[in-house]
Design a protein around this motif. Sequence first.
Motif, PDB file in Angstrom:
ATOM      1  N   GLN A 269       0.823  -1.204   0.000  1.00 19.06           N
ATOM      2  CA  GLN A 269       0.000   0.000   0.000  1.00 19.06           C
ATOM      3  C   GLN A 269       0.857   1.254   0.000  1.00 19.06           C
ATOM      4  O   GLN A 269       0.548   2.225  -0.701  1.00 19.06           O
ATOM      5  N   ASP A 270       1.937   1.236   0.760  1.00 29.29           N
ATOM      6  CA  ASP A 270       2.839   2.383   0.789  1.00 29.29           C
ATOM      7  C   ASP A 270       3.520   2.604  -0.564  1.00 29.29           C
ATOM      8  O   ASP A 270       3.975   3.721  -0.859  1.00 29.29           O
ATOM      9  N   ARG A 271       3.565   1.540  -1.372  1.00 28.43           N
ATOM     10  CA  ARG A 271       4.158   1.641  -2.706  1.00 28.43           C
ATOM     11  C   ARG A 271       3.113   1.969  -3.771  1.00 28.43           C
ATOM     12  O   ARG A 271       3.406   1.927  -4.969  1.00 28.43           O
ATOM     13  N   GLY A 272       1.874   2.277  -3.356  1.00 29.47           N
ATOM     14  CA  GLY A 272       0.827   2.650  -4.299  1.00 29.47           C
ATOM     15  C   GLY A 272       0.024   1.496  -4.848  1.00 29.47           C
ATOM     16  O   GLY A 272      -0.695   1.644  -5.844  1.00 29.47           O
ATOM     17  N   VAL A 273       0.114   0.324  -4.201  1.00 21.96           N
ATOM     18  CA  VAL A 273      -0.632  -0.869  -4.639  1.00 21.96           C
ATOM     19  C   VAL A 273      -1.842  -1.065  -3.725  1.00 21.96           C
ATOM     20  O   VAL A 273      -1.692  -1.107  -2.501  1.00 21.96           O
ATOM     21  N   GLN A 274      -3.026  -1.195  -4.321  1.00 20.96           N
ATOM     22  CA  GLN A 274      -4.219  -1.503  -3.536  1.00 20.96           C
ATOM     23  C   GLN A 274      -4.364  -3.022  -3.418  1.00 20.96           C
ATOM     24  O   GLN A 274      -4.254  -3.748  -4.409  1.00 20.96           O
ATOM     25  N   VAL A 275      -4.632  -3.486  -2.210  1.00 23.88           N
ATOM     26  CA  VAL A 275      -4.760  -4.922  -1.927  1.00 23.88           C
ATOM     27  C   VAL A 275      -6.227  -5.246  -1.700  1.00 23.88           C
ATOM     28  O   VAL A 275      -6.859  -4.695  -0.791  1.00 23.88           O
ATOM     29  N   LEU A 276      -6.771  -6.140  -2.536  1.00 26.38           N
ATOM     30  CA  LEU A 276      -8.161  -6.567  -2.400  1.00 26.38           C
ATOM     31  C   LEU A 276      -8.210  -8.086  -2.278  1.00 26.38           C
ATOM     32  O   LEU A 276      -7.559  -8.803  -3.055  1.00 26.38           O
ATOM     33  N   PHE A 277      -8.982  -8.584  -1.311  1.00 20.45           N
ATOM     34  CA  PHE A 277      -9.168 -10.024  -1.165  1.00 20.45           C
ATOM     35  C   PHE A 277     -10.467 -10.451  -1.832  1.00 20.45           C
ATOM     36  O   PHE A 277     -11.485  -9.764  -1.752  1.00 20.45           O
ATOM     37  N   TRP A 278     -10.418 -11.614  -2.486  1.00 23.62           N
ATOM     38  CA  TRP A 278     -11.586 -12.165  -3.154  1.00 23.62           C
ATOM     39  C   TRP A 278     -11.746 -13.626  -2.737  1.00 23.62           C
ATOM     40  O   TRP A 278     -10.817 -14.225  -2.205  1.00 23.62           O
ATOM     41  N   CYS A 279     -12.821 -14.248  -3.055  1.00 21.64           N
ATOM     42  CA  CYS A 279     -14.103 -13.610  -3.349  1.00 21.64           C
ATOM     43  C   CYS A 279     -14.927 -13.880  -2.093  1.00 21.64           C
ATOM     44  O   CYS A 279     -15.309 -15.018  -1.837  1.00 21.64           O
ATOM     45  N   LEU A 280     -15.149 -12.871  -1.296  1.00 22.11           N
ATOM     46  CA  LEU A 280     -15.660 -13.020   0.058  1.00 22.11           C
ATOM     47  C   LEU A 280     -17.145 -12.664   0.102  1.00 22.11           C
ATOM     48  O   LEU A 280     -17.548 -11.588  -0.340  1.00 22.11           O
ATOM     49  N   ASN A 281     -17.933 -13.585   0.674  1.00 24.17           N
ATOM     50  CA  ASN A 281     -19.384 -13.408   0.665  1.00 24.17           C
ATOM     51  C   ASN A 281     -20.015 -13.452   2.049  1.00 24.17           C
ATOM     52  O   ASN A 281     -21.240 -13.404   2.170  1.00 24.17           O
ATOM     53  N   GLU A 282     -19.192 -13.557   3.086  1.00 24.38           N
ATOM     54  CA  GLU A 282     -19.722 -13.608   4.444  1.00 24.38           C
ATOM     55  C   GLU A 282     -19.069 -12.529   5.302  1.00 24.38           C
ATOM     56  O   GLU A 282     -17.908 -12.187   5.122  1.00 24.38           O
ATOM     57  N   GLU A 283     -19.841 -12.014   6.271  1.00 24.08           N
ATOM     58  CA  GLU A 283     -19.361 -10.920   7.097  1.00 24.08           C
ATOM     59  C   GLU A 283     -18.099 -11.291   7.860  1.00 24.08           C
ATOM     60  O   GLU A 283     -17.202 -10.467   8.035  1.00 24.08           O
ATOM     61  N   SER A 284     -18.000 -12.535   8.307  1.00 23.82           N
ATOM     62  CA  SER A 284     -16.797 -12.950   9.048  1.00 23.82           C
ATOM     63  C   SER A 284     -15.559 -12.844   8.174  1.00 23.82           C
ATOM     64  O   SER A 284     -14.462 -12.514   8.661  1.00 23.82           O
ATOM     65  N   ASP A 285     -15.702 -13.106   6.867  1.00 19.93           N
ATOM     66  CA  ASP A 285     -14.572 -12.977   5.954  1.00 19.93           C
ATOM     67  C   ASP A 285     -14.257 -11.513   5.662  1.00 19.93           C
ATOM     68  O   ASP A 285     -13.088 -11.143   5.513  1.00 19.93           O
ATOM     69  N   PHE A 286     -15.299 -10.685   5.563  1.00 17.35           N
ATOM     70  CA  PHE A 286     -15.049  -9.238   5.418  1.00 17.35           C
ATOM     71  C   PHE A 286     -14.189  -8.758   6.588  1.00 17.35           C
ATOM     72  O   PHE A 286     -13.238  -8.000   6.409  1.00 17.35           O
ATOM     73  N   GLU A 287     -14.556  -9.226   7.787  1.00 20.24           N
ATOM     74  CA  GLU A 287     -13.865  -8.799   9.002  1.00 20.24           C
ATOM     75  C   GLU A 287     -12.390  -9.205   8.964  1.00 20.24           C
ATOM     76  O   GLU A 287     -11.502  -8.408   9.299  1.00 20.24           O
TER      77      GLU A 287
END
Length: 321
Positions: A269-287
């Motif tokens: 992130q400090d290097r300008g890269v956005q990190v996204l996790f996939w493919c999450l469909n439950e609130e516990s995984d969002f957390e």
Amino acid sequence: MIPILYFALPALGISYVVLSIFFLRRPHLLHTTWAPAFPIRLAAHRGGSGERLENTMQAIENSMAQRADLLELDCQLTRDGVVVVSHDKNLSRQSGLNKDVNSLDFKELPLYKKELEIYFSPGHFAHGSDRHMIRLEDVFQKFPRTPMSVEIKEKNEELIQKVANLARSFDRSDITIWASEKNSVMKKCKAANPEMPMAFTILRSIWILLLYYLGLLPFVSIPEKFFFCFLPTIINRTYFPFSCGWMNQLSAAVTKWVIMRKSLIRHLQDRGVQVLFWCLNEESDFEVAFNLGANGVMTDFPTALRHYLDKKEPRAPASSV
């Protein structure tokens, strides 16, 4: 000579480790860093395939109603040269017709089935009144300033060039992301439109992880702007990369240890890269994802993720004039 090496080598090793940790935490001393042009919290997988039929305009409109920051789309090319939004090359799973997209003209494409199983929520099915396959051009036209990730699965130079030209013609190269699993395909994509930001390929992701554990990551350039990574904790529950059970268990344990590192995510992130996790469909995984420090989450259920985000990050009330 031997006594000198006996003391010098450990000293060099310790110095290298200290320098690596120092620059890992302070990449701005070696690289120019900047904030993302379009921060992503909510990314709609296949246009939001858990709430409406995948990759339909109805699914995309539903995701946009939930204020999606990014639409994740896959593209194929028809026989008459139309870029269509479709995850599969073969239409059997999506429509029941055992033909490839490139063997049909756009007007000949079949309707989607009335229900489709959600890949990352096995046993659950999506429905929708809109069953039509759509052109990428139509999505660009309807949502001209919405960031989109366009995945190219094969080294199809005509498809790549058409996507590149569409991004240019709609003046959206800066918000249209090249995505592919393969290095060879990504090289073609970048050559076709270098103004479009790139996501990591599988090989580049492995390389970045290797550099991180060797302590070399602070000292190499990173041209990519997006790291789309699966969340290891969903293996064996909603994602089964291997047919063999023990292989899935081993994969879950190893990748959890390798990938789930806050220091790695923070450095990217400090290097300008956005990190996204996939493919999450439950609130516990969002957390789990956001607790690791992820920028955002890719989901089949944009409404569920929007509810989670609004609960965690309530919007400030509008100021009165």
